[in-house]
Write a protein that holds these residues in place. Structure first.
Motif, PDB file in Angstrom:
ATOM      1  N   ASN A 100       2.534  10.490  11.091  1.00 17.21           N
ATOM      2  CA  ASN A 100       3.283  11.411  12.242  1.00 17.21           C
ATOM      3  C   ASN A 100       3.494  10.610  13.533  1.00 17.21           C
ATOM      4  O   ASN A 100       4.131   9.751  13.266  1.00 17.21           O
ATOM      5  CB  ASN A 100       1.265  12.484  12.266  1.00 17.21           C
ATOM      6  CG  ASN A 100       0.309  11.295  12.796  1.00 17.21           C
ATOM      7  OD1 ASN A 100       0.456  10.545  13.729  1.00 17.21           O
ATOM      8  ND2 ASN A 100      -1.010  11.487  11.937  1.00 17.21           N
ATOM      9  N   SER A 101       3.792  11.351  14.258  1.00 16.70           N
ATOM     10  CA  SER A 101       3.790  10.949  15.785  1.00 16.70           C
ATOM     11  C   SER A 101       3.180  10.141  16.467  1.00 16.70           C
ATOM     12  O   SER A 101       4.060   9.087  17.257  1.00 16.70           O
ATOM     13  CB  SER A 101       4.613  12.005  16.735  1.00 16.70           C
ATOM     14  OG  SER A 101       2.741  12.935  17.395  1.00 16.70           O
ATOM     15  N   LYS A 102       1.713   9.438  15.796  1.00 22.49           N
ATOM     16  CA  LYS A 102       0.698   8.982  16.665  1.00 22.49           C
ATOM     17  C   LYS A 102       0.755   7.752  15.650  1.00 22.49           C
ATOM     18  O   LYS A 102       0.908   6.396  16.294  1.00 22.49           O
ATOM     19  CB  LYS A 102      -0.528   9.159  16.802  1.00 22.49           C
ATOM     20  CG  LYS A 102       0.060  10.508  17.752  1.00 22.49           C
ATOM     21  CD  LYS A 102      -1.766  11.074  17.820  1.00 22.49           C
ATOM     22  CE  LYS A 102      -1.545  12.908  18.874  1.00 22.49           C
ATOM     23  NZ  LYS A 102      -2.717  12.736  18.569  1.00 22.49           N
ATOM     24  N   ALA A 103       0.792   7.660  14.413  1.00 23.81           N
ATOM     25  CA  ALA A 103      -0.061   6.283  13.744  1.00 23.81           C
ATOM     26  C   ALA A 103       1.108   6.983  12.299  1.00 23.81           C
ATOM     27  O   ALA A 103       1.154   7.708  11.677  1.00 23.81           O
ATOM     28  CB  ALA A 103      -0.645   6.117  13.621  1.00 23.81           C
ATOM     29  N   GLU A 104       1.171   5.537  11.931  1.00 23.84           N
ATOM     30  CA  GLU A 104       1.759   5.394  10.096  1.00 23.84           C
ATOM     31  C   GLU A 104       0.466   4.608   9.621  1.00 23.84           C
ATOM     32  O   GLU A 104       0.230   3.391  10.373  1.00 23.84           O
ATOM     33  CB  GLU A 104       2.861   5.333  10.125  1.00 23.84           C
ATOM     34  CG  GLU A 104       3.230   3.658  10.201  1.00 23.84           C
ATOM     35  CD  GLU A 104       4.702   3.358   9.979  1.00 23.84           C
ATOM     36  OE1 GLU A 104       4.436   2.359   9.662  1.00 23.84           O
ATOM     37  OE2 GLU A 104       5.304   4.049  10.435  1.00 23.84           O
ATOM     38  N   GLY A 105       0.061   5.016   8.654  1.00 26.48           N
ATOM     39  CA  GLY A 105      -1.536   4.480   7.716  1.00 26.48           C
ATOM     40  C   GLY A 105      -0.768   4.108   6.437  1.00 26.48           C
ATOM     41  O   GLY A 105      -0.481   4.756   5.759  1.00 26.48           O
ATOM     42  N   TYR A 106      -0.911   2.917   5.759  1.00 28.67           N
ATOM     43  CA  TYR A 106      -0.805   2.553   4.752  1.00 28.67           C
ATOM     44  C   TYR A 106      -2.506   2.126   3.846  1.00 28.67           C
ATOM     45  O   TYR A 106      -3.400   1.506   4.417  1.00 28.67           O
ATOM     46  CB  TYR A 106      -0.119   0.941   4.652  1.00 28.67           C
ATOM     47  CG  TYR A 106       1.112   1.575   5.406  1.00 28.67           C
ATOM     48  CD1 TYR A 106       2.419   1.568   4.597  1.00 28.67           C
ATOM     49  CD2 TYR A 106       1.519   1.688   6.427  1.00 28.67           C
ATOM     50  CE1 TYR A 106       3.381   1.920   5.079  1.00 28.67           C
ATOM     51  CE2 TYR A 106       2.422   1.300   7.045  1.00 28.67           C
ATOM     52  CZ  TYR A 106       3.481   1.373   6.776  1.00 28.67           C
ATOM     53  OH  TYR A 106       4.949   1.727   6.647  1.00 28.67           O
ATOM     54  N   SER A 107      -2.963   2.568   2.581  1.00 30.61           N
ATOM     55  CA  SER A 107      -3.813   2.360   1.747  1.00 30.61           C
ATOM     56  C   SER A 107      -3.673   1.535   0.266  1.00 30.61           C
ATOM     57  O   SER A 107      -3.350   1.868  -0.428  1.00 30.61           O
ATOM     58  CB  SER A 107      -4.597   3.894   1.760  1.00 30.61           C
ATOM     59  OG  SER A 107      -4.706   4.577   2.634  1.00 30.61           O
ATOM     60  N   GLY A 163       1.246  -1.638  -0.036  1.00 31.17           N
ATOM     61  CA  GLY A 163       0.142   0.518   0.044  1.00 31.17           C
ATOM     62  C   GLY A 163       0.788   1.447   0.102  1.00 31.17           C
ATOM     63  O   GLY A 163       2.052   1.227   0.611  1.00 31.17           O
ATOM     64  N   GLU A 164       0.105   2.516  -0.084  1.00 34.24           N
ATOM     65  CA  GLU A 164       1.236   3.967  -0.596  1.00 34.24           C
ATOM     66  C   GLU A 164       1.071   4.193   0.835  1.00 34.24           C
ATOM     67  O   GLU A 164      -0.296   4.143   2.207  1.00 34.24           O
ATOM     68  CB  GLU A 164      -0.386   4.434  -0.924  1.00 34.24           C
ATOM     69  CG  GLU A 164       0.664   5.975  -1.337  1.00 34.24           C
ATOM     70  CD  GLU A 164      -0.355   7.026  -2.110  1.00 34.24           C
ATOM     71  OE1 GLU A 164       0.293   8.022  -1.661  1.00 34.24           O
ATOM     72  OE2 GLU A 164      -1.915   6.463  -2.813  1.00 34.24           O
ATOM     73  N   VAL A 210      -4.602   0.898   6.985  1.00 37.10           N
ATOM     74  CA  VAL A 210      -4.460  -0.199   8.278  1.00 37.10           C
ATOM     75  C   VAL A 210      -3.691   1.001   8.609  1.00 37.10           C
ATOM     76  O   VAL A 210      -2.573   1.788   8.205  1.00 37.10           O
ATOM     77  CB  VAL A 210      -3.500  -1.860   7.570  1.00 37.10           C
ATOM     78  CG1 VAL A 210      -3.027  -2.105   8.884  1.00 37.10           C
ATOM     79  CG2 VAL A 210      -4.395  -2.668   6.269  1.00 37.10           C
ATOM     80  N   VAL A 211      -3.693   1.201   9.888  1.00 31.60           N
ATOM     81  CA  VAL A 211      -2.898   1.982  10.835  1.00 31.60           C
ATOM     82  C   VAL A 211      -2.433   1.254  11.648  1.00 31.60           C
ATOM     83  O   VAL A 211      -2.771   0.615  12.482  1.00 31.60           O
ATOM     84  CB  VAL A 211      -3.984   3.380  10.887  1.00 31.60           C
ATOM     85  CG1 VAL A 211      -3.423   3.851  12.112  1.00 31.60           C
ATOM     86  CG2 VAL A 211      -4.985   4.159   9.779  1.00 31.60           C
ATOM     87  N   ILE A 212      -1.100   1.187  11.682  1.00 28.67           N
ATOM     88  CA  ILE A 212      -0.455   1.083  13.151  1.00 28.67           C
ATOM     89  C   ILE A 212      -0.033   1.830  14.045  1.00 28.67           C
ATOM     90  O   ILE A 212       1.295   3.263  12.738  1.00 28.67           O
ATOM     91  CB  ILE A 212       0.891  -0.087  12.350  1.00 28.67           C
ATOM     92  CG1 ILE A 212       0.146  -0.398  11.131  1.00 28.67           C
ATOM     93  CG2 ILE A 212       2.357   0.081  12.993  1.00 28.67           C
ATOM     94  CD1 ILE A 212       1.809  -1.545  10.183  1.00 28.67           C
ATOM     95  N   SER A 213      -0.122   1.819  15.319  1.00 32.70           N
ATOM     96  CA  SER A 213       0.914   2.886  16.479  1.00 32.70           C
ATOM     97  C   SER A 213       2.232   2.780  15.821  1.00 32.70           C
ATOM     98  O   SER A 213       3.100   2.117  16.086  1.00 32.70           O
ATOM     99  CB  SER A 213       0.099   1.816  18.267  1.00 32.70           C
ATOM    100  OG  SER A 213       0.435   2.823  18.609  1.00 32.70           O
ATOM    101  N   LYS A 214       2.540   4.100  16.570  1.00 27.75           N
ATOM    102  CA  LYS A 214       3.592   4.752  16.772  1.00 27.75           C
ATOM    103  C   LYS A 214       3.452   5.150  18.480  1.00 27.75           C
ATOM    104  O   LYS A 214       5.000   5.294  19.347  1.00 27.75           O
ATOM    105  CB  LYS A 214       3.717   5.571  15.860  1.00 27.75           C
ATOM    106  CG  LYS A 214       4.428   5.487  14.249  1.00 27.75           C
ATOM    107  CD  LYS A 214       4.597   6.451  13.516  1.00 27.75           C
ATOM    108  CE  LYS A 214       5.598   6.296  12.610  1.00 27.75           C
ATOM    109  NZ  LYS A 214       5.998   8.256  11.777  1.00 27.75           N
TER     110      LYS A 214
END
Length: 80
Positions: free
Chosen positions: A52-59, A46-47, A65-69
């Motif tokens: 950001n400082s809280k999460a990264e998201g792939y589409s 995904g792209e 899908v959002v993964i926590s940081k």
């Protein structure tokens, strides 16, 4: 990815009943679900659409899908 949060487990078919959204009779509502194989595909192919400082998201293909940081949940899929 090193795990799944409770919020994301409910979107995996066959994982468990998700009682976070109930109908008027108190039964769990039907949810759109995604297989673990497709979750991994979104992360791998995904792209990167959120970072950001809280999460990264792939589409990919209408899925996100959002993964926590965050320190406490770092690396966990927090929502799909």
């Amino acid at each position: 990815m090193n795990g799944l949060s409770d919020h994301s487990i409910g979107r995996i078919p066959g994982a468990r009943h998700d009682y976070s959204h109930l109908d008027k009779k108190g039964n769990p509502t039907l949810r759109i679900s995604i297989s673990v194989k497709n979750v991994i595909n979104v992360i791998k192919n995904g792209e990167l659409t959120e970072d950001n400082s809280k999460a990264e998201g792939y589409s990919l293909d209408g899925w996100k899908v959002v993964i926590s940081k965050r320190k406490k949940t770092y690396g966990k899929v927090v929502t799909i």
